[in-house]
Design a protein around this motif. Structure first.
Motif, PDB file in Angstrom:
ATOM      1  N   LEU A 144      12.562  -1.196  -1.625  1.00 25.46           N
ATOM      2  CA  LEU A 144      13.001  -2.305  -1.048  1.00 25.46           C
ATOM      3  C   LEU A 144      13.238  -2.091   0.557  1.00 25.46           C
ATOM      4  CD1 LEU A 144      15.151  -4.123  -3.836  1.00 25.46           C
ATOM      5  CD2 LEU A 144      13.005  -4.750  -3.336  1.00 25.46           C
ATOM      6  N   ILE A 145      13.810  -0.907   0.833  1.00 28.46           N
ATOM      7  CA  ILE A 145      13.921  -0.779   2.174  1.00 28.46           C
ATOM      8  C   ILE A 145      12.651  -0.543   3.023  1.00 28.46           C
ATOM      9  CG2 ILE A 145      14.926   1.079   3.831  1.00 28.46           C
ATOM     10  CD1 ILE A 145      17.090   1.520   1.950  1.00 28.46           C
ATOM     11  N   GLY A 146      11.725  -0.030   2.274  1.00 24.13           N
ATOM     12  CA  GLY A 146      10.396   0.327   2.969  1.00 24.13           C
ATOM     13  C   GLY A 146       9.633  -0.999   3.009  1.00 24.13           C
ATOM     14  N   MET A 147       9.820  -1.930   1.903  1.00 28.41           N
ATOM     15  CA  MET A 147       9.101  -3.223   1.959  1.00 28.41           C
ATOM     16  C   MET A 147       9.748  -3.953   2.995  1.00 28.41           C
ATOM     17  SD  MET A 147       8.574  -4.017  -2.065  1.00 28.41           S
ATOM     18  CE  MET A 147       7.596  -2.767  -3.181  1.00 28.41           C
ATOM     19  N   ALA A 148      10.845  -4.159   3.192  1.00 24.34           N
ATOM     20  CA  ALA A 148      11.646  -4.992   4.161  1.00 24.34           C
ATOM     21  C   ALA A 148      11.317  -4.236   5.462  1.00 24.34           C
ATOM     22  CB  ALA A 148      13.252  -4.832   4.088  1.00 24.34           C
TER      23      ALA A 148
ATOM     24  N   LEU B 137       2.257   2.251   7.926  1.00 22.63           N
ATOM     25  CA  LEU B 137       3.160   3.539   7.795  1.00 22.63           C
ATOM     26  C   LEU B 137       4.595   3.459   8.183  1.00 22.63           C
ATOM     27  CD1 LEU B 137       0.671   5.222  10.394  1.00 22.63           C
ATOM     28  CD2 LEU B 137       0.850   5.632   7.963  1.00 22.63           C
ATOM     29  N   ALA B 138       5.068   2.297   8.772  1.00 26.23           N
ATOM     30  CA  ALA B 138       6.364   2.197   9.031  1.00 26.23           C
ATOM     31  C   ALA B 138       7.135   1.803   7.633  1.00 26.23           C
ATOM     32  CB  ALA B 138       6.715   1.025   9.974  1.00 26.23           C
ATOM     33  N   ASN B 139       6.457   1.261   6.653  1.00 24.97           N
ATOM     34  CA  ASN B 139       6.960   1.052   5.354  1.00 24.97           C
ATOM     35  C   ASN B 139       7.109   2.664   4.625  1.00 24.97           C
ATOM     36  OD1 ASN B 139       7.101   0.679   2.528  1.00 24.97           O
ATOM     37  ND2 ASN B 139       5.853  -0.886   2.392  1.00 24.97           N
ATOM     38  N   GLY B 140       6.208   3.235   4.640  1.00 19.18           N
ATOM     39  CA  GLY B 140       6.131   4.750   3.882  1.00 19.18           C
ATOM     40  C   GLY B 140       7.215   5.494   4.775  1.00 19.18           C
ATOM     41  N   LEU B 141       7.514   5.427   6.082  1.00 23.71           N
ATOM     42  CA  LEU B 141       8.343   6.282   6.765  1.00 23.71           C
ATOM     43  C   LEU B 141       9.719   5.839   6.225  1.00 23.71           C
ATOM     44  CD1 LEU B 141       6.677   6.954  10.215  1.00 23.71           C
ATOM     45  CD2 LEU B 141       6.730   8.480   8.291  1.00 23.71           C
ATOM     46  N   ALA B 142       9.897   4.650   6.360  1.00 25.61           N
ATOM     47  CA  ALA B 142      11.209   4.140   5.837  1.00 25.61           C
ATOM     48  C   ALA B 142      11.564   4.505   4.572  1.00 25.61           C
ATOM     49  CB  ALA B 142      11.335   2.716   5.932  1.00 25.61           C
ATOM     50  N   MET B 143      10.502   4.654   3.702  1.00 27.84           N
ATOM     51  CA  MET B 143      10.771   5.093   2.166  1.00 27.84           C
ATOM     52  C   MET B 143      11.337   6.357   2.283  1.00 27.84           C
ATOM     53  SD  MET B 143       7.878   2.994  -0.085  1.00 27.84           S
ATOM     54  CE  MET B 143       8.566   3.847  -1.485  1.00 27.84           C
ATOM     55  N   LEU B 144      10.477   7.235   2.898  1.00 29.99           N
ATOM     56  CA  LEU B 144      10.958   8.589   2.917  1.00 29.99           C
ATOM     57  C   LEU B 144      12.297   8.957   3.684  1.00 29.99           C
ATOM     58  CD1 LEU B 144       7.511  10.104   3.878  1.00 29.99           C
ATOM     59  CD2 LEU B 144       8.487  10.298   1.572  1.00 29.99           C
ATOM     60  N   ALA B 145      12.580   8.281   4.812  1.00 28.00           N
ATOM     61  CA  ALA B 145      13.637   8.461   5.495  1.00 28.00           C
ATOM     62  C   ALA B 145      14.955   7.929   4.523  1.00 28.00           C
ATOM     63  CB  ALA B 145      13.873   7.728   6.836  1.00 28.00           C
ATOM     64  N   ALA B 146      14.892   6.970   3.731  1.00 27.56           N
ATOM     65  CA  ALA B 146      15.725   6.391   2.780  1.00 27.56           C
ATOM     66  C   ALA B 146      16.002   7.460   1.760  1.00 27.56           C
ATOM     67  CB  ALA B 146      15.457   5.151   2.534  1.00 27.56           C
ATOM     68  N   HIS B 147      14.815   7.763   1.367  1.00 30.57           N
ATOM     69  CA  HIS B 147      15.167   8.864   0.089  1.00 30.57           C
ATOM     70  C   HIS B 147      15.656  10.342   0.603  1.00 30.57           C
ATOM     71  CE1 HIS B 147      14.165  11.217  -3.416  1.00 30.57           C
ATOM     72  NE2 HIS B 147      13.714  12.411  -2.521  1.00 30.57           N
ATOM     73  N   TYR B 148      15.593  10.622   1.719  1.00 30.29           N
ATOM     74  CA  TYR B 148      16.232  11.861   2.167  1.00 30.29           C
ATOM     75  C   TYR B 148      17.417  11.634   2.667  1.00 30.29           C
ATOM     76  CZ  TYR B 148      11.686  14.318   1.080  1.00 30.29           C
ATOM     77  OH  TYR B 148      10.819  14.877   0.104  1.00 30.29           O
ATOM     78  N   LEU B 149      17.737  10.562   3.490  1.00 34.54           N
ATOM     79  CA  LEU B 149      19.091  10.291   4.070  1.00 34.54           C
ATOM     80  C   LEU B 149      19.933   9.872   3.313  1.00 34.54           C
ATOM     81  CD1 LEU B 149      17.786   9.035   7.710  1.00 34.54           C
ATOM     82  CD2 LEU B 149      18.625  11.217   7.062  1.00 34.54           C
ATOM     83  N   LEU B 150      19.761   9.071   2.377  1.00 35.46           N
ATOM     84  CA  LEU B 150      20.959   8.478   1.467  1.00 35.46           C
ATOM     85  C   LEU B 150      20.691   9.262   0.073  1.00 35.46           C
ATOM     86  CD1 LEU B 150      19.678   4.740   1.786  1.00 35.46           C
ATOM     87  CD2 LEU B 150      21.573   6.003   3.029  1.00 35.46           C
TER      88      LEU B 150
ATOM     89  N   THR C 296       0.723  -1.347  -0.132  1.00 39.18           N
ATOM     90  CA  THR C 296      -0.096  -0.046  -0.101  1.00 39.18           C
ATOM     91  C   THR C 296       0.774   1.302   0.023  1.00 39.18           C
ATOM     92  OG1 THR C 296      -1.657  -1.144   1.195  1.00 39.18           O
ATOM     93  CG2 THR C 296      -1.885   1.025   1.194  1.00 39.18           C
ATOM     94  N   ALA C 297       1.758   1.306   0.945  1.00 39.20           N
ATOM     95  CA  ALA C 297       2.752   2.539   1.022  1.00 39.20           C
ATOM     96  C   ALA C 297       3.079   2.978  -0.122  1.00 39.20           C
ATOM     97  CB  ALA C 297       3.706   2.496   2.265  1.00 39.20           C
ATOM     98  N   PRO C 298       4.086   2.204  -0.873  1.00 34.06           N
ATOM     99  CA  PRO C 298       4.801   2.241  -2.118  1.00 34.06           C
ATOM    100  C   PRO C 298       3.763   2.905  -3.220  1.00 34.06           C
ATOM    101  CG  PRO C 298       5.617   0.355  -1.292  1.00 34.06           C
ATOM    102  CD  PRO C 298       4.465   0.664  -0.622  1.00 34.06           C
ATOM    103  N   PHE C 299       2.566   2.375  -3.282  1.00 32.79           N
ATOM    104  CA  PHE C 299       1.673   2.454  -4.396  1.00 32.79           C
ATOM    105  C   PHE C 299       1.061   4.147  -4.122  1.00 32.79           C
ATOM    106  CE2 PHE C 299      -2.430   2.687  -6.372  1.00 32.79           C
ATOM    107  CZ  PHE C 299      -2.242   2.448  -7.746  1.00 32.79           C
ATOM    108  N   LEU C 300       0.826   4.449  -3.077  1.00 32.21           N
ATOM    109  CA  LEU C 300       0.117   5.762  -2.495  1.00 32.21           C
ATOM    110  C   LEU C 300       1.132   6.708  -2.732  1.00 32.21           C
ATOM    111  CD1 LEU C 300      -1.855   5.044   0.690  1.00 32.21           C
ATOM    112  CD2 LEU C 300      -2.988   5.397  -1.523  1.00 32.21           C
TER     113      LEU C 300
END
Length: 649
Positions: free
Chosen positions: A414-418, A445-458, A396-400
């Protein structure tokens, strides 16, 4: 009767399976479906046979708690309907996994496809269980030497029928069989609710009074902090579960995002009605027999109903189960041949002929896997929770984020899905056993937050980040702003003569309205005069026939002589004030639920026909408030009389 329905379904499915030559036509059709057809297939897929069994059981067992949780179905359609305007960049895709792959790459596409296939197999197993119960209701196999073998054999035949037309017909065959099945169960479910209501031998007022005394159907039983939190989290998980392959496939079958938005709005309205009748079945059954266990509910229904209703429920279960199962089969077949193979063999593109062959073989294999799963797990509620725990935290989170304009790399997805997978495993291991709260939505929500964190931190390559919405969404927002400005200007100019003149109806409209007010006013006055204890106040109801006479006289004799703004203003204010006031007086004097609801629907129809939409809605809301307030007072009145009689007795 059941055999005839199965044969009819097979004939319709095979008839519409002709001339499927391309894989796109097999997956989403030619995007030429009418909105009504899409609504029917959407609802037929959403309402499953397993869902009917589970919802009746859980409403009976958990009461208002489960009814509040069920509201996520129709509210989910309405919440997600504005999202459809952002679907423009994905409308030419064939599956949810392809949309994920177009944004995040091949490996996330493969993960989403595999998870979706597993969820599809589980959902298909739930429908096979519902099919088994339907067949058991029609054929009494108890006492036979090979009872289990016969039951499994008949269930296998029903499953093979839906596999057959799903294999060869594709989405077009699935859609038109869904329409047939949707019509079937929407006719049968209200009939069953009506029969169980008649079997209770009680009025609606008595049933409402009994349910009001039962703790499980009281609102304060759901307002504890622990239960309220559980309802909220499960409600949000249910809304998030709408982002699933079958729902997205129905969106892609629409011709445009605007048609997809209409699809969701209309589906939400019909979902509310169907869920209401399903809830009534459980409520009436509870009033009739309040001491059943969950496992005894459906056996009791089948044992006490006449043979004709037993066959109708069996057909309804078959229709709901098959309409959901064939959609799951079709989606799984598309994802294997289009997404799984497309991700693995990136440099080699399969032809439509090979994709069709692979899709048909996949439908057969998936159906067999689901039948094998049934022998291992038959708990419908546990299977539903398993689907939520698999799909929502991963997909859900990656699609939204993609729909709202986020563009990321494969590593980010993949970070968000894991994170979602680890979070749901940890939640089910340590948190849910102690709190009894489902973890699908928090892990999403943890999936979506992890994706955003990976995008802005990496570090990220060029081209990633947020993109503006497409032109269709921007045009719709501009149109909405124009409508708001126009309505604001009309409200400012409302009392100008030119504006009031626009409300003037045609001569025929004025005459018909006068006849309606005369007839309905006279009928309500006559009823309240002979049935009310306060006859002197009944004469106030004659106001409506007087207004009707004035309308008729104006239409016949002086339609052209009276200024337009005078007729328009009198017409507008009389309808907006007289109809709700007449409803209020009739409720207070008549004390009859049927008369009040009849007046509410007829007055509401006149308001919608006669006045502009935004004014008629206001009149309907006022009338609805009157009805709800009066119903509450009437319930207290009945309860007071019952307590007084009990005390006197």
């Amino acid at each position: 009767m059941v055999v005839g329905f199965l044969l009819l379904t097979l004939v319709v499915g095979l008839y519409y399976s002709r001339k499927v030559t391309t894989f796109r036509e097999y997956a989403i059709g030619n995007k030429d479906f009418a909105t009504a057809t899409l609504v029917a297939t959407m609802l037929a897929t959403a309402f499953s046979g397993g869902g009917l069994l589970r919802n009746v059981e859980q409403i009976y067992e958990q009461g208002l708690f489960w009814m509040l949780q069920l509201s996520d179905v129709f509210i989910g359609f309405w919440i997600l309907s504005p999202l459809m305007l952002r679907m423009g960049p994905f409308m030419q895709h064939l599956s949810l996994a392809e949309s994920i792959g177009s944004i995040y790459g091949k490996l996330p596409r493969l993960v989403v496809a595999l998870v979706s296939i597993i969820c599809g197999i589980i959902a298909l197993a739930m429908q096979i269980i519902a099919t088994t119960k339907a067949i058991e209701a029609c054929i009494d196999l108890s006492g036979s030497d090979n009872e289990a073998m016969l039951r499994n054999g008949i269930t296998g035949i029903a499953t093979l029928i839906l596999i057959l037309y799903s294999m060869f017909g594709g989405i077009r065959s699935v859609t038109f069989t869904d329409v047939l099945q949707f019509i079937t169960f929407t006719v049968i479910i209200p009939s069953v609710a009506w029969f169980i209501f008649r079997a209770t031998n009680q009025s609606m007022g008595e049933i409402a009074s009994l349910l009001h005394k039962e703790p499980r159907f009281q609102l304060n039983s759901c307002l504890h902090v622990d239960k309220l939190l559980g309802i909220t989290v499960l409600f949000l998980a249910g809304v998030a579960s709408f982002i699933q392959p079958t729902t997205v496939q129905r969106i892609y079958m629409a011709s445009s995002p605007i048609q997809a938005r209409k699809l969701f709005i209309h589906a939400g309205i019909f979902t509310f009605i169907i869920l209401g009748f399903i809830a009534l079945i459980a409520l009436f059954l509870f009033v009739k027999v309040p001491s059943l266990s969950v496992l005894q509910i459906w056996p009791y229904i089948f044992e006490t109903l006449p043979a004709i209703f037993k066959g109708l429920i069996a057909i309804s279960l078959l229709a709901m189960a098959m309409s959901t199962a064939d959609s799951k089969l079709n989606v799984c077949a598309v994802m294997v041949s289009h997404d799984v193979v497309g991700s693995i063999q990136a440099n080699r593109v399969l032809t439509d002929k090979h994709k069709l062959v692979l899709a048909r073989l996949t439908a057969l294999v998936v159906g067999i896997c689901a039948m094998l799963l049934v022998f291992w797990k038959k708990d419908l509620f546990a299977l539903l929770m398993l689907v939520l725990d698999l799909g929502v935290p991963i997909i859900t989170a990656p699609f939204l984020l993609a729909v709202y304009g986020f563009r990321g790399t494969s590593r980010t997805a993949l970070i968000g899905m894991a994170t979602g997978i680890v979070a749901i495993l940890a939640w089910n291991r340590w948190i849910e056993p102690t709190t009894d709260i489902n973890g699908a939505f928090p892990c999403m929500l943890a999936n979506g937050l992890a994706m955003l964190a990976a995008h802005y931190l990496l570090p990220q390559p060029a081209g990633t980040g947020w993109v503006p919405p497409d032109k269709i969404y921007q045009q719709k927002q501009q149109e909405k702003a124009r409508i708001e400005r126009r309505n604001k200007q009309e409200r400012k100019d409302f009392f100008l003569k030119a504006q009031l003149a626009k409300f003037k109806p045609s001569r025929a409209g004025l005459l018909l309205t006068g006849i309606y007010l005369l007839v309905i006013g006279a009928v309500s006055f006559g009823y309240c005069y002979y049935h009310s204890d306060q006859i002197q106040y009944s004469y106030s109801l004659l106001l409506l026939p007087c207004i009707g006479f004035l309308y008729m006289g104006c239409a016949i004799y002086s339609y052209q002589t009276i200024p337009d703004w005078v007729v328009g203003s009198c017409w507008f204010f009389s309808l907006c004030i007289a109809l709700p006031l007449h409803l209020l007086l009739s409720c207070c004097l008549g004390q009859n639920l049927l008369l009040s609801f009849l007046l509410f629907f007829t007055h509401g129809t006149v308001l919608l026909w006669a006045l502009p939409f935004y004014w008629s809605i206001r009149g309907l809301l006022v009338s609805m408030g009157i009805m709800l307030t009066w119903s509450r007072q009437l319930k207290k009145h009945w309860l007071g009389i019952s307590l007084w009689n009990l005390k006197e007795g």
